[in-house]
Scaffold this motif. Structure first.
Motif, mmCIF file in Angstrom:
data_model
loop_
_atom_site.group_PDB
_atom_site.id
_atom_site.type_symbol
_atom_site.label_atom_id
_atom_site.label_comp_id
_atom_site.label_asym_id
_atom_site.label_seq_id
_atom_site.Cartn_x
_atom_site.Cartn_y
_atom_site.Cartn_z
ATOM 1 N N GLN A 1 4.188 15.427 5.265
ATOM 2 C CA GLN A 1 2.880 15.094 5.827
ATOM 3 C C GLN A 1 2.137 14.126 4.918
ATOM 4 O O GLN A 1 2.136 14.282 3.691
ATOM 5 C CB GLN A 1 2.047 16.365 6.013
ATOM 6 N N LEU A 2 1.483 13.131 5.534
ATOM 7 C CA LEU A 2 0.609 12.228 4.805
ATOM 8 C C LEU A 2 -0.596 13.018 4.302
ATOM 9 O O LEU A 2 -1.289 13.682 5.081
ATOM 10 C CB LEU A 2 0.155 11.090 5.711
ATOM 11 N N THR A 3 -0.857 12.935 2.997
ATOM 12 C CA THR A 3 -1.905 13.753 2.400
ATOM 13 C C THR A 3 -3.047 12.916 1.827
ATOM 14 O O THR A 3 -4.221 13.229 2.027
ATOM 15 C CB THR A 3 -1.313 14.642 1.293
ATOM 16 N N VAL B 1 0.842 -1.191 0.000
ATOM 17 C CA VAL B 1 0.000 0.000 0.000
ATOM 18 C C VAL B 1 0.877 1.241 0.000
ATOM 19 O O VAL B 1 1.797 1.380 0.805
ATOM 20 C CB VAL B 1 -0.927 0.018 1.224
ATOM 21 N N SER B 2 0.615 2.164 -0.918
ATOM 22 C CA SER B 2 1.385 3.397 -1.007
ATOM 23 C C SER B 2 0.463 4.591 -0.818
ATOM 24 O O SER B 2 -0.741 4.523 -1.096
ATOM 25 C CB SER B 2 2.110 3.484 -2.351
ATOM 26 N N ASN B 3 1.039 5.702 -0.352
ATOM 27 C CA ASN B 3 0.275 6.898 -0.038
ATOM 28 C C ASN B 3 0.979 8.126 -0.603
ATOM 29 O O ASN B 3 2.180 8.096 -0.889
ATOM 30 C CB ASN B 3 0.119 7.060 1.478
ATOM 31 N N VAL B 4 0.232 9.221 -0.749
ATOM 32 C CA VAL B 4 0.793 10.492 -1.196
ATOM 33 C C VAL B 4 1.198 11.317 0.016
ATOM 34 O O VAL B 4 0.395 11.512 0.946
ATOM 35 C CB VAL B 4 -0.217 11.281 -2.057
ATOM 36 N N TRP B 5 2.437 11.797 0.002
ATOM 37 C CA TRP B 5 2.938 12.706 1.019
ATOM 38 C C TRP B 5 3.332 14.021 0.348
ATOM 39 O O TRP B 5 3.665 14.045 -0.841
ATOM 40 C CB TRP B 5 4.144 12.109 1.738
ATOM 41 N N VAL B 6 3.311 15.084 1.107
ATOM 42 C CA VAL B 6 3.746 16.391 0.618
ATOM 43 C C VAL B 6 4.713 16.986 1.633
ATOM 44 O O VAL B 6 4.452 16.935 2.851
ATOM 45 C CB VAL B 6 2.549 17.348 0.405
ATOM 46 N N MET B 7 5.838 17.526 1.150
ATOM 47 C CA MET B 7 6.819 18.175 2.026
ATOM 48 C C MET B 7 7.213 19.515 1.419
ATOM 49 O O MET B 7 6.942 19.800 0.240
ATOM 50 C CB MET B 7 8.058 17.291 2.175
#
Length: 676
Positions: free
Chosen positions: A503-505, A489-495
């Motif tokens: 941060q997990l977005t 499972v992969s997620n979008v993060w923004v820094m």
């Protein structure tokens, strides 16, 4: 342990009444070396029947010798002889069965390595690529692939030395050679019909494309056996072979007769709820034909499976790639894909009677890594493998995106043996964020022109991919997934652009799917929940679905005016490019060719849609600002095609520079002599 390692005491020491002739039978049945044992149960039966006839007629040599010598050894009646021998033979049957069972996993290929006797010798040292070896039946010749002529050709090489022979000698690309069991024919993959080309779908994937052909092993006319197939592997009797075919996430394993004909699917049924594999790779029969081994590529990992020869639900064997059966299928030799194993060669004992692993894997090579494409001689004494060298570096090409013209020579922006994959230039084009594969994980780095590299992410529990710089220059979005095997499972993060405050977005987003809206207000991504592309509004913290169709193949981008979503699709089989309005409406084909069309991006004016065919040269068609006017693709770069691998091409915001990561995949063949 005793059966395998300890010599049994003479049977006459345990029972002095037994004839010495029985001792000879036992010694041959329980010999430690395979070659010294009975090779067939029928041979064992013949010797037992001869022994019984001599016993019944009292004509054993030992019996006559005792009479002549006047031996006082106690005599047995025929009935007691038979009873004693029967008991011994029953015991022998149990012991021999145990020895046979253990012996299958302790064949020459499965014995503990003797490092003092093992030797490694380079077989090729040319510049470029030499790989994909296949041993002939007698273990004296290796067929392999080389690009030394400018395109991929199949060559023959004697293990003992001498000049290499160009077997295929064709202007097309030829690859994936496989010797037939009798050594008389070679199956291979070729693009000589001109319908397809060989391409890399990823840096960790083999060349794919073309059709399957067969030709005499010593040269001659080739004939096409199967269309659109890869990884031919002969059946043990040479009557046909296995191969894989089909678009991504719909690939299947087929078998076809060596003379051609209608291919038949080998039905593979994965567990319910398991996502479909992206690719099925390297199917092959065990030596007795009872099992089929293959690799599943699921983006997050490569895993080796076995299934019965008629198909069914497969069983996972190991995390790894490019497996090959050892001698008598008593082992599986493969490239280890586990973290920290550095893609070295390992072997694992395997029991063909029940299709299960018998013990722990052990390394065959340790060191630089990327050792793969092993082939094993029939006697299990020799292994030839490919030592790959893989590097990807960023290049900048002076370019006019309105005229579609290259204005100069490529300029390297990074160097060395790093694998720099997906890239994203900053809006002012002074910096580049990129994904770098170093050691056991992947992280995001930043290159400021004229400055040193800066690592932006470093959490060892995650792999970080697919950086995308926001149009306002303030942030970098990226895909993050756990390193731990099995957690895909992969997620979008923004820094922040300097790597601060990640941060997990967005949860459950695909590995290859992320793009900013032109005003930096939202992110377009592929959701793993419904397998559709969504738009995430950063201020409202909510998503809206943009597509409603099957077989989306990721890699979305948004037109500069924010009105169009463009993405890859396998709806028609090949990878094509489709578009739909962000506000909603019907999806339309915008690029549809006989090739695989990757990585769409739009010129600064919106007049042109650029893409690359087969991860190679870049072409363009009229874009949204020209209302998608129909026109044949126009090729705008002219790199040499064979072996070319460009990844993630993008144009700078001012349209004056084309940026991409260029892969260089080379390799040499090595010979491992196990000293047996």
């Amino acid at each position: 342990h005793a059966i395998v390692n300890v010599e049994p005491p003479p049977i006459t020491r345990l029972n002095v009444q037994l004839p010495p002739e029985l001792e000879d039978l036992l010694a041959k049945a329980l010999a430690k070396e395979l070659a010294e044992r009975y090779q067939h149960a029928g041979d064992f039966e013949i010797d037992l029947r001869r022994f019984k006839r001599a016993l019944d007629s009292n004509s054993l040599i030992s019996s006559r010798t005792q009479v002549l010598a006047g031996s006082s050894k106690p005599k047995l009646t025929p009935r007691s002889w038979v009873a004693a021998v029967t008991g011994i033979l029953l015991l022998l049957g149990a012991v021999a069965a145990g020895f046979w069972y253990l012996g299958r996993s302790t064949s020459p290929a499965a014995k503990r390595l003797d490092l003092e006797r093992m030797t490694l010798t380079p077989l090729t040292t040319d510049h470029g690529y030499e790989g994909e070896p296949s041993f002939s039946a007698d273990g004296q010749t290796v067929a392999y692939v080389s690009d030394r002529t400018g395109n991929f050709e199949v060559f023959l090489k004697q293990v003992s030395g001498g000049p290499d022979i160009n077997l295929t000698n064709n202007s097309a690309d030829d690859a994936q050679p496989a010797f037939s069991p009798d050594g008389k024919q070679i199956a291979f993959v070729s693009t000589r019909t001109g319908d397809t080309s060989l391409l890399y779908f990823g840096y960790d994937l083999p060349l794919m494309g073309g059709d399957i052909w067969v030709m005499p092993a010593l040269g001659g006319s080739a004939r096409r056996i199967a269309e659109r197939g890869n990884f031919p592997s002969w059946s043990p009797d040479g009557s046909g072979f296995l191969y894989t075919s089909g678009p991504q996430r719909r690939q299947k394993i087929f078998r076809v007769a060596a003379s051609g004909g209608e291919p038949k699917e080998v039905p593979i049924t994965f567990s319910a709820g398991e996502p479909p594999p992206r690719f099925l790779l390297y199917p092959s029969y065990s030596s007795d034909g009872s099992w089929i081994m293959f690799v599943v590529d699921s983006v997050a990992s490569h895993a080796i499976y076995v299934v019965g020869a008629e198909g069914g639900e497969p069983r996972r064997i190991a995390l790894g790639r490019r497996p090959v059966w050892g001698a008598n299928s008593g082992t599986i030799i493969y490239t280890n894909d586990e973290p920290g194993k550095n893609h070295s060669l390992w072997q694992i004992p395997f029991d063909v009677t029940n299709g299960k692993v018998l013990g722990a894997a052990e390394p065959l090579t340790v060191g630089r890594g990327h050792d793969t494409h092993a082939t094993v001689s029939r006697d299990g004494k020799l292994i030839v493998f490919t030592a790959l060298q893989i590097s990807f570096n960023v290049e900048a090409l002076p370019f006019d995106d309105e005229q579609g013209r290259v204005l100069g020579e490529p300029k390297p922006m990074t160097g060395g043996n790093d694998v720099i994959y997906f890239i994203s230039p900053s809006p002012d084009n002074r910096s580049i964020a990129f994904e770098s594969h170093r050691g056991t994980s992947s992280h995001i780095w930043r290159l400021d022109r004229g400055e040193n590299l800066v690592q932006l992410t470093s959490d060892p529990t995650y792999d970080d991919h697919w950086p995308r710089w926001s149009p306002d220059g303030r942030a970098i979005a990226f895909i993050r997934k756990p390193v731990k095997a099995g957690q895909a499972v992969s997620n979008v993060w923004v820094m922040a652009a300097d790597g601060a405050n990640p941060q997990l977005t967005i949860e459950k987003a695909s590995y290859f799917s992320l793009s900013w809206m032109p005003d930096s207000s939202g992110l377009v991504y592929f959701s793993l929940i419904d397998n559709q592309i969504h738009l995430f509004d950063l201020s409202a913290r909510s998503s809206r679905r943009l597509t409603d169709e099957q077989n989306i193949s990721y890699v979305p981008t948004v037109s500069p005016d924010g009105k169009w979503l463009i993405f890859q699709s396998t709806l028609a089989g090949n990878i094509d490019i489709r578009a739909v309005m962000i506000a909603g409406g019907e999806t339309r084909d915008v690029v549809k060719t006989t090739h695989h069309d990757f990585h769409p991006f739009v010129s600064a004016s919106g007049r042109w849609l650029y893409f690359q065919s087969d991860h190679k040269n870049i072409s363009r068609v009229p874009g949204p600002a020209q209302d998608w006017r129909a026109s044949a693709p126009e090729k705008v770069t002219n790199f040499p095609e064979s072996g070319l691998f460009l990844e993630d091409p993008q144009v700078s915001r001012d349209g004056r520079e084309l940026l991409y990561s260029r892969g260089r995949i080379t390799g040499d063949l090595w010979l491992m002599d196990l000293g047996r």
